[in-house]
Design a protein around this motif. Structure first.
Motif, PDB file in Angstrom:
ATOM      1  N   THR A  78       0.801  -1.220   0.000  1.00 37.84           N
ATOM      2  CA  THR A  78       0.000   0.000   0.000  1.00 37.84           C
ATOM      3  C   THR A  78       0.838   1.276   0.000  1.00 37.84           C
ATOM      4  N   ASN A  79       2.110   1.183   0.303  1.00 34.47           N
ATOM      5  CA  ASN A  79       2.992   2.347   0.237  1.00 34.47           C
ATOM      6  C   ASN A  79       3.883   2.333  -1.003  1.00 34.47           C
ATOM      7  N   SER A  80       3.660   1.377  -1.894  1.00 37.54           N
ATOM      8  CA  SER A  80       4.448   1.332  -3.129  1.00 37.54           C
ATOM      9  C   SER A  80       3.949   2.405  -4.100  1.00 37.54           C
ATOM     10  N   THR A  81       4.832   2.914  -4.908  1.00 38.55           N
ATOM     11  CA  THR A  81       4.503   3.992  -5.845  1.00 38.55           C
ATOM     12  C   THR A  81       3.382   3.590  -6.794  1.00 38.55           C
ATOM     13  N   ASP A  82       3.471   2.418  -7.396  1.00 37.33           N
ATOM     14  CA  ASP A  82       2.452   1.986  -8.358  1.00 37.33           C
ATOM     15  C   ASP A  82       1.068   1.907  -7.719  1.00 37.33           C
ATOM     16  N   PHE A  83       0.995   1.343  -6.527  1.00 35.48           N
ATOM     17  CA  PHE A  83      -0.286   1.224  -5.825  1.00 35.48           C
ATOM     18  C   PHE A  83      -0.854   2.605  -5.536  1.00 35.48           C
ATOM     19  N   LEU A  84      -0.021   3.508  -5.012  1.00 33.51           N
ATOM     20  CA  LEU A  84      -0.489   4.851  -4.656  1.00 33.51           C
ATOM     21  C   LEU A  84      -0.923   5.658  -5.875  1.00 33.51           C
ATOM     22  N   VAL A  85      -0.175   5.559  -6.964  1.00 36.49           N
ATOM     23  CA  VAL A  85      -0.558   6.285  -8.183  1.00 36.49           C
ATOM     24  C   VAL A  85      -1.923   5.808  -8.659  1.00 36.49           C
ATOM     25  N   ASP A  86      -2.129   4.499  -8.692  1.00 35.48           N
ATOM     26  CA  ASP A  86      -3.419   3.949  -9.116  1.00 35.48           C
ATOM     27  C   ASP A  86      -4.539   4.378  -8.174  1.00 35.48           C
ATOM     28  N   LEU A  87      -4.311   4.242  -6.883  1.00 34.18           N
ATOM     29  CA  LEU A  87      -5.337   4.582  -5.903  1.00 34.18           C
ATOM     30  C   LEU A  87      -5.689   6.065  -5.962  1.00 34.18           C
ATOM     31  N   ARG A  88      -4.688   6.912  -6.019  1.00 35.09           N
ATOM     32  CA  ARG A  88      -4.927   8.359  -6.055  1.00 35.09           C
ATOM     33  C   ARG A  88      -5.628   8.791  -7.337  1.00 35.09           C
ATOM     34  N   SER A  89      -5.436   8.039  -8.411  1.00 38.74           N
ATOM     35  CA  SER A  89      -6.101   8.393  -9.675  1.00 38.74           C
ATOM     36  C   SER A  89      -7.611   8.202  -9.581  1.00 38.74           C
ATOM     37  N   ARG A  90      -8.064   7.429  -8.610  1.00 40.56           N
ATOM     38  CA  ARG A  90      -9.489   7.154  -8.437  1.00 40.56           C
ATOM     39  C   ARG A  90     -10.119   7.963  -7.310  1.00 40.56           C
ATOM     40  N   ALA A  91      -9.374   8.923  -6.763  1.00 37.12           N
ATOM     41  CA  ALA A  91      -9.880   9.742  -5.659  1.00 37.12           C
ATOM     42  C   ALA A  91     -10.805  10.835  -6.180  1.00 37.12           C
ATOM     43  N   ASN A  92     -11.748  11.225  -5.352  1.00 36.32           N
ATOM     44  CA  ASN A  92     -12.653  12.341  -5.656  1.00 36.32           C
ATOM     45  C   ASN A  92     -11.961  13.631  -5.267  1.00 36.32           C
ATOM     46  N   SER A  93     -12.059  14.630  -6.127  1.00 39.03           N
ATOM     47  CA  SER A  93     -11.345  15.873  -5.866  1.00 39.03           C
ATOM     48  C   SER A  93     -12.314  17.019  -5.645  1.00 39.03           C
ATOM     49  N   GLY A  94     -12.002  17.833  -4.681  1.00 38.61           N
ATOM     50  CA  GLY A  94     -12.724  19.059  -4.369  1.00 38.61           C
ATOM     51  C   GLY A  94     -11.732  19.944  -3.654  1.00 38.61           C
ATOM     52  N   VAL A  95     -12.157  20.606  -2.605  1.00 37.65           N
ATOM     53  CA  VAL A  95     -11.215  21.364  -1.777  1.00 37.65           C
ATOM     54  C   VAL A  95     -10.226  20.388  -1.157  1.00 37.65           C
ATOM     55  N   GLN A  96     -10.741  19.225  -0.767  1.00 42.55           N
ATOM     56  CA  GLN A  96      -9.907  18.139  -0.281  1.00 42.55           C
ATOM     57  C   GLN A  96     -10.027  16.981  -1.264  1.00 42.55           C
ATOM     58  N   VAL A  97      -9.018  16.140  -1.284  1.00 41.96           N
ATOM     59  CA  VAL A  97      -9.044  14.944  -2.117  1.00 41.96           C
ATOM     60  C   VAL A  97      -9.444  13.786  -1.202  1.00 41.96           C
ATOM     61  N   ASN A  98     -10.446  13.021  -1.618  1.00 39.61           N
ATOM     62  CA  ASN A  98     -10.981  11.954  -0.780  1.00 39.61           C
ATOM     63  C   ASN A  98     -10.988  10.613  -1.495  1.00 39.61           C
ATOM     64  N   LEU A  99     -10.658   9.587  -0.742  1.00 38.22           N
ATOM     65  CA  LEU A  99     -10.792   8.205  -1.208  1.00 38.22           C
ATOM     66  C   LEU A  99     -12.026   7.607  -0.556  1.00 38.22           C
ATOM     67  N   SER A 100     -12.799   6.885  -1.322  1.00 41.70           N
ATOM     68  CA  SER A 100     -13.935   6.171  -0.732  1.00 41.70           C
ATOM     69  C   SER A 100     -13.477   4.754  -0.379  1.00 41.70           C
ATOM     70  N   SER A 101     -14.147   4.168   0.590  1.00 40.70           N
ATOM     71  CA  SER A 101     -13.799   2.797   0.968  1.00 40.70           C
ATOM     72  C   SER A 101     -14.038   1.841  -0.198  1.00 40.70           C
ATOM     73  N   SER A 102     -15.029   2.127  -1.028  1.00 41.79           N
ATOM     74  CA  SER A 102     -15.293   1.249  -2.176  1.00 41.79           C
ATOM     75  C   SER A 102     -14.147   1.309  -3.186  1.00 41.79           C
ATOM     76  N   GLU A 103     -13.545   2.483  -3.377  1.00 41.11           N
ATOM     77  CA  GLU A 103     -12.395   2.585  -4.291  1.00 41.11           C
ATOM     78  C   GLU A 103     -11.181   1.849  -3.734  1.00 41.11           C
ATOM     79  N   ILE A 104     -11.004   1.920  -2.439  1.00 39.05           N
ATOM     80  CA  ILE A 104      -9.888   1.188  -1.817  1.00 39.05           C
ATOM     81  C   ILE A 104     -10.106  -0.312  -2.014  1.00 39.05           C
ATOM     82  N   LYS A 105     -11.333  -0.770  -1.796  1.00 37.39           N
ATOM     83  CA  LYS A 105     -11.639  -2.200  -1.903  1.00 37.39           C
ATOM     84  C   LYS A 105     -11.523  -2.717  -3.331  1.00 37.39           C
ATOM     85  N   THR A 106     -11.683  -1.860  -4.330  1.00 37.03           N
ATOM     86  CA  THR A 106     -11.585  -2.318  -5.722  1.00 37.03           C
ATOM     87  C   THR A 106     -10.151  -2.295  -6.250  1.00 37.03           C
TER      88      THR A 106
END
Length: 137
Positions: free
Chosen positions: A51-79
């Protein structure tokens, strides 16, 4: 796992930390709790390193919702998808990494105890409340 980050930085989003003591931490709803369940011999060092590897983080962050803050949903983490080695490989990996991680954690906890001891004793030594001049080394 950090599930929220500032939009300008995105330095911690998706990163994980090892929490070595149970019931010692207070977290809010924007921190995900991951646990190794032993499936196919997977242990926490594997999850932490994955979970701290570059490839994993790049993929995970690409699926985050963006606004004033960037948020990950639990469903995106699980997928999140990853290649899972065989149980034999995971067991061999754990035999190498678990002792290393346990040593790291033990050293971090000891460092915390030493810092507390230093912070307790140093003011007393400096004020003269404690005198160690008679101690032979």
């Amino acid at each position: 796992m950090a599930m929220t980050d500032m939009k300008d930085n995105v330095a911690i989003l998706g990163n994980t930390a090892i929490m070595p003591l149970d019931n010692e931490y207070i977290v809010n709803q924007r921190v995900g709790h991951l646990r190794a369940n032993g499936y196919k011999g997977v242990t926490y060092p594997f999850i932490y390193l994955l979970t701290n590897s570059t490839d994993f983080l790049v993929d995970l962050r690409s699926r985050a919702n963006s606004g004033v803050q960037v948020n990950l949903s639990s469903s995106e983490i699980k997928t999140s998808q990853t290649v899972l080695p065989s149980e034999k490989v995971n067991t061999a990996f754990s035999e190498i990494t678990l002792p290393m991680f346990e040593t790291i954690i033990s050293n971090q906890l000891e460092n915390q105890r030493l810092v507390q001891l230093r912070d307790t004793l140093l003011p007393k030594l400096m004020s003269g409340e404690l005198d160690v001049s008679d101690i032979d080394l």
